[in-house]
Design an enzyme around this catalytic site. Structure first.
Site, short mmCIF file in Angstrom:
data_model
loop_
_atom_site.label_atom_id
_atom_site.label_comp_id
_atom_site.label_asym_id
_atom_site.label_seq_id
_atom_site.Cartn_x
_atom_site.Cartn_y
_atom_site.Cartn_z
N SER A 151 3.65 -41.83 -18.58
CA SER A 151 3.88 -40.46 -19.05
C SER A 151 2.55 -39.71 -19.18
O SER A 151 1.84 -39.55 -18.20
CB SER A 151 4.66 -40.50 -20.37
OG SER A 151 5.14 -39.23 -20.71
N ASP A 250 14.82 -38.40 -15.53
CA ASP A 250 13.61 -37.95 -16.22
C ASP A 250 13.30 -36.52 -15.80
O ASP A 250 13.28 -36.21 -14.61
CB ASP A 250 12.46 -38.88 -15.82
CG ASP A 250 11.14 -38.52 -16.48
OD1 ASP A 250 11.11 -37.59 -17.31
OD2 ASP A 250 10.14 -39.18 -16.15
N HIS A 280 13.27 -41.37 -18.88
CA HIS A 280 11.85 -41.25 -19.15
C HIS A 280 11.48 -42.19 -20.30
O HIS A 280 12.18 -42.30 -21.29
CB HIS A 280 11.50 -39.82 -19.54
CG HIS A 280 10.03 -39.63 -19.83
ND1 HIS A 280 9.12 -39.37 -18.84
CD2 HIS A 280 9.33 -39.70 -20.98
CE1 HIS A 280 7.92 -39.27 -19.37
NE2 HIS A 280 8.01 -39.47 -20.67
#
Length: 306
Positions: A151, A250, A280
């Site tokens: 991320s 995501d 995600h």
């Protein structure tokens, strides 16, 4: 196979699309740490600190049960540049070491908004520079050190690679970007369908991602800096061999894959894999074992491929 209606309803209930991260980021930090407990004494002897100018950068070193030649994954954690730390990612990193056979070095970089861009990035870059240039600090060959992040941490890994090329001080041989943030806008201004398609009902919302970025930067023009949004970099030449792993549900899926395509256009060796049915942050979520196993199967294939 489409997601089951029951699972989709449950995820929507957990998503809280109107949650105001900007006002409550300190509470978010506490919740993140509390939801990822770990047995601290087990890791105390593996904690180190690196001095950068007037502050210390904590790192935590995880040794695998079965080492693959004592190679290194330099890991930057996720959390929107605002939450997360080496404590909340300790279980993830311990598992990463055992799954890959690599030593994992996790960096506790400074967080926004108290330390906005480029503070955390500079911490990550400095630790990488230490590992790649000062082999007395960690006795490895440069090609045996791989950048990895998830991320926001994947964003930092990508940008460390760009910065290393621009400065000409070292160059990573490989990088692994797990569901990376690469663009500057995550609302109606985004050109990517996944921002709208996956932006409200799958726990990590587009609004929360945009709030994190707004907290990360100190001025609006930072959003157009490639060191914030690497997809905006005009020249993506001379980048490491790259693995990008995205998640089907995501909001960041499309921009991560777009970054892979742009790296390929500039002649880099890039592999992009999408984990079907995954969310995600699946690496840190409970009950995501199947997706985590699929992820490490891909990662290990990449690591073993010269």
């Amino acid at each position: 196979m489409a997601m089951s209606p029951v699972r989709k309803m449950a995820l929507k209930a957990l998503s809280y699309p109107q949650l105001d991260v900007k006002k409550n980021y300190k509470i978010h930090r506490k919740v993140v740490v509390a939801s990822h407990p770990f047995f601290k004494p087990l890791y105390n002897s593996l904690d180190q600190k690196i001095i950068l100018e007037n502050h210390e950068i904590p790192v935590r070193i995880f040794k695998p049960k079965k080492a693959e030649g004592f190679k290194v994954l330099l890991f930057f954690h996720g959390g929107g540049w605002v939450t997360g730390n080496i404590d909340s990612y300790t279980n993830v990193c311990a598992n990463m070491a055992n799954q890959t056979g690599y030593v994992v070095v996790s960096v506790d970089y400074r967080l926004a908004p108290e330390h906005p861009f480029p503070s955390g990035l500079l911490d990550c870059y400095y630790v990488a520079e230490k590992l790649y240039k000062n082999l007395q600090f960690f006795p490895r060959k440069p090609e045996e050190i791989v950048l990895i992040g998830d991320s926001a941490g994947a964003n930092l890994a990508a940008v460390v690679s760009l910065m290393a090329r621009d400065k000409g001080e070292f160059l990573p041989g490989k990088q692994i970007l797990l569901y990376p943030a690469t663009n500057n806008y995550h609302d109606s201004r985004s050109q990517f369908p996944s921002i709208l398609e996956n932006g409200t009902d799958y726990i990590m919302t587009s609004k929360r991602i945009q709030d994190y970025m707004d907290l990360y930067i100190s001025k609006e023009e930072d959003k157009f800096n490639p060191y914030v949004a690497p997809l905006l970099e005009k020249d993506l030449s001379n980048q490491p061999k790259t693995l990008i792993i995205t998640a089907e549900y995501d909001p960041l899926r499309d921009e991560g894959e777009a970054y892979g395509m742009r790296l390929k256009e500039w002649g880099n060796d890039v592999t992009v894999n999408r984990i079907k049915d995954a969310l995600h942050g699946f690496l840190t979520l409970p009950k995501q074992a199947a997706y985590i196993s699929a992820c490490y199967e891909i990662i290990n294939g990449f690591l073993k491929n010269k």
